[in-house]
Design a protein around this motif. Structure first.
Motif, PDB file in Angstrom:
ATOM      1  N   ASP A   9       0.814  -1.211   0.000  1.00  0.00           N
ATOM      2  CA  ASP A   9       0.000   0.000   0.000  1.00  0.00           C
ATOM      3  C   ASP A   9       0.848   1.263   0.000  1.00  0.00           C
ATOM      4  O   ASP A   9       0.327   2.361  -0.180  1.00  0.00           O
ATOM      5  CB  ASP A   9      -0.966   0.016   1.196  1.00  0.00           C
ATOM      6  N   GLU A  10       2.165   1.118   0.189  1.00  0.00           N
ATOM      7  CA  GLU A  10       3.069   2.273   0.139  1.00  0.00           C
ATOM      8  C   GLU A  10       3.626   2.397  -1.280  1.00  0.00           C
ATOM      9  O   GLU A  10       4.345   1.513  -1.754  1.00  0.00           O
ATOM     10  CB  GLU A  10       4.202   2.122   1.143  1.00  0.00           C
ATOM     11  N   GLN A  11       3.303   3.491  -1.935  1.00  0.00           N
ATOM     12  CA  GLN A  11       3.705   3.672  -3.323  1.00  0.00           C
ATOM     13  C   GLN A  11       5.218   3.620  -3.491  1.00  0.00           C
ATOM     14  O   GLN A  11       5.726   2.987  -4.425  1.00  0.00           O
ATOM     15  CB  GLN A  11       3.169   5.005  -3.855  1.00  0.00           C
ATOM     16  N   ALA A  12       5.939   4.286  -2.589  1.00  0.00           N
ATOM     17  CA  ALA A  12       7.392   4.327  -2.709  1.00  0.00           C
ATOM     18  C   ALA A  12       7.997   2.929  -2.606  1.00  0.00           C
ATOM     19  O   ALA A  12       8.955   2.596  -3.327  1.00  0.00           O
ATOM     20  CB  ALA A  12       7.984   5.234  -1.636  1.00  0.00           C
ATOM     21  N   MET A  13       7.423   2.091  -1.729  1.00  0.00           N
ATOM     22  CA  MET A  13       7.944   0.748  -1.548  1.00  0.00           C
ATOM     23  C   MET A  13       7.711  -0.107  -2.791  1.00  0.00           C
ATOM     24  O   MET A  13       8.628  -0.752  -3.304  1.00  0.00           O
ATOM     25  CB  MET A  13       7.287   0.085  -0.332  1.00  0.00           C
ATOM     26  N   ARG A  14       6.469  -0.114  -3.301  1.00  0.00           N
ATOM     27  CA  ARG A  14       6.201  -0.986  -4.452  1.00  0.00           C
ATOM     28  C   ARG A  14       6.930  -0.500  -5.702  1.00  0.00           C
ATOM     29  O   ARG A  14       7.414  -1.309  -6.492  1.00  0.00           O
ATOM     30  CB  ARG A  14       4.709  -1.143  -4.700  1.00  0.00           C
ATOM     31  N   GLU A  15       7.051   0.802  -5.888  1.00  0.00           N
ATOM     32  CA  GLU A  15       7.756   1.303  -7.063  1.00  0.00           C
ATOM     33  C   GLU A  15       9.257   1.083  -6.942  1.00  0.00           C
ATOM     34  O   GLU A  15       9.928   0.792  -7.938  1.00  0.00           O
ATOM     35  CB  GLU A  15       7.432   2.781  -7.275  1.00  0.00           C
ATOM     36  N   ASN A  20      13.958  -2.118  -8.952  1.00  0.00           N
ATOM     37  CA  ASN A  20      15.087  -3.024  -8.741  1.00  0.00           C
ATOM     38  C   ASN A  20      14.872  -4.362  -9.434  1.00  0.00           C
ATOM     39  O   ASN A  20      15.814  -4.947  -9.977  1.00  0.00           O
ATOM     40  CB  ASN A  20      15.316  -3.237  -7.237  1.00  0.00           C
ATOM     41  N   LEU A  21      13.644  -4.847  -9.419  1.00  0.00           N
ATOM     42  CA  LEU A  21      13.366  -6.122 -10.081  1.00  0.00           C
ATOM     43  C   LEU A  21      13.433  -5.986 -11.607  1.00  0.00           C
ATOM     44  O   LEU A  21      13.891  -6.899 -12.300  1.00  0.00           O
ATOM     45  CB  LEU A  21      11.999  -6.656  -9.649  1.00  0.00           C
ATOM     46  N   GLU A  32      -1.856  -1.948  -5.348  1.00  0.00           N
ATOM     47  CA  GLU A  32      -1.772  -1.063  -4.187  1.00  0.00           C
ATOM     48  C   GLU A  32      -2.519  -1.577  -2.970  1.00  0.00           C
ATOM     49  O   GLU A  32      -2.411  -1.009  -1.886  1.00  0.00           O
ATOM     50  CB  GLU A  32      -2.285   0.335  -4.552  1.00  0.00           C
ATOM     51  N   ASN A  33      -3.279  -2.664  -3.123  1.00  0.00           N
ATOM     52  CA  ASN A  33      -3.961  -3.232  -1.968  1.00  0.00           C
ATOM     53  C   ASN A  33      -4.302  -4.702  -2.242  1.00  0.00           C
ATOM     54  O   ASN A  33      -4.133  -5.200  -3.355  1.00  0.00           O
ATOM     55  CB  ASN A  33      -5.230  -2.442  -1.604  1.00  0.00           C
ATOM     56  N   LEU A  51       4.375  -9.872  -1.224  1.00  0.00           N
ATOM     57  CA  LEU A  51       3.120  -9.439  -0.616  1.00  0.00           C
ATOM     58  C   LEU A  51       3.339  -8.804   0.750  1.00  0.00           C
ATOM     59  O   LEU A  51       3.814  -9.450   1.687  1.00  0.00           O
ATOM     60  CB  LEU A  51       2.193 -10.664  -0.487  1.00  0.00           C
ATOM     61  N   ASP A  52       2.990  -7.524   0.863  1.00  0.00           N
ATOM     62  CA  ASP A  52       3.063  -6.841   2.148  1.00  0.00           C
ATOM     63  C   ASP A  52       1.962  -7.368   3.064  1.00  0.00           C
ATOM     64  O   ASP A  52       0.841  -7.658   2.626  1.00  0.00           O
ATOM     65  CB  ASP A  52       2.902  -5.332   1.941  1.00  0.00           C
TER      66      ASP A  52
END
Length: 228
Positions: A9-15, A20-21, A32-33, A51-52
């Motif tokens: 749900d954190e944009q900075a984390m998923r982007e 990196n991937l 996002e969820n 998965l967060d």
């Protein structure tokens, strides 16, 4: 090219993970969820899901539980900011394949992703003829990771098949809970044996004629388990 679903749900984390991937040569899809992730997992094939756990409305645990209920056995790496024992145990019991606590080393995450993909893709790329091995009620082809009961395909998670395969490779030998944790879950230390015990109980429901009186996967009290 392996396709990975990133759910946070954190944009900075998923982007950041996606960047990196992508750099490592993977294809990524972002969610996002949990609800969005479930829909994407039902519509598309993914080789892995990152998965967060701590998300509003639908937690990563809920997503993982729902995926397995839908017979979607894509490997899952759970990410969470919490490090309590109960979370780690719960995540693995719900069908997670690995678990990392934030903040984590990107290099370690990449290594775990590569290890999981290597195991799953090696088994899927086998082109050998069907080689079914009888284990209790089941017939299992470990080259293609297919299980059948009375000729009908039985849905097993990748981890369930890995545990069976490990027990088979050590047939008639005692396999300790630590052996399973180190070789299948790949943890050097684990705070409880409940995860393994519950996992074996569920396997017996599928393998044994009388699960309460096991004849195939035996408990060796104080030591571990043995496939006979």
């Amino acid at each position: 090219m392996s396709k990975i679903l990133i759910v946070d749900d954190e944009q900075a984390m998923r982007e950041g993970l996606s960047d990196n991937l992508l750099f490592e040569g993977y294809e990524t899809v972002l969610a996002e969820n949990g609800k969005v992730a479930l829909e994407k997992a039902k519509e598309e094939h993914f080789d892995l899901i990152v998965l967060d756990v701590m998300m509003p409305e639908m937690s990563g645990f809920d997503v993982c539980r729902k995926l397995r209920q839908l017979n979607i056995f894509t490997p899952v790496i759970l990410l969470t900011a919490k490090g309590e024992e109960i979370d780690r145990v719960l995540g693995l019991e719900l069908g997670g394949d690995d678990y990392m606590t934030k903040p984590f080393s990107l290099r370690e995450l990449l290594a775990r992703i590569k290890a999981i993909l290597r195991r799953t893709q090696t088994s899927e790329s086998q082109n050998k003829a069907d080689e079914f091995i009888k284990i209790g009620l089941m017939e299992v082809d470990f080259n293609k990771y297919i299980a059948k009961v009375s000729g009908k395909e039985l849905k097993l998670s990748h981890r369930e098949l890995e545990v069976l395969h490990f027990l088979l490779k050590h047939k008639n030998q005692i396999v300790s809970r630590d052996d399973l944790l180190k070789n299948i879950w790949q943890y050097d230390e684990f705070p409880t044996t409940r995860t393994i015990d519950n996992f074996i109980l569920r396997l017996r429901q599928k393998v044994e004629i009388h699960p309460n009186e096991p004849k195939v996967i035996l408990t060796v009290h104080g030591m571990g388990y043995k496939l006979v």
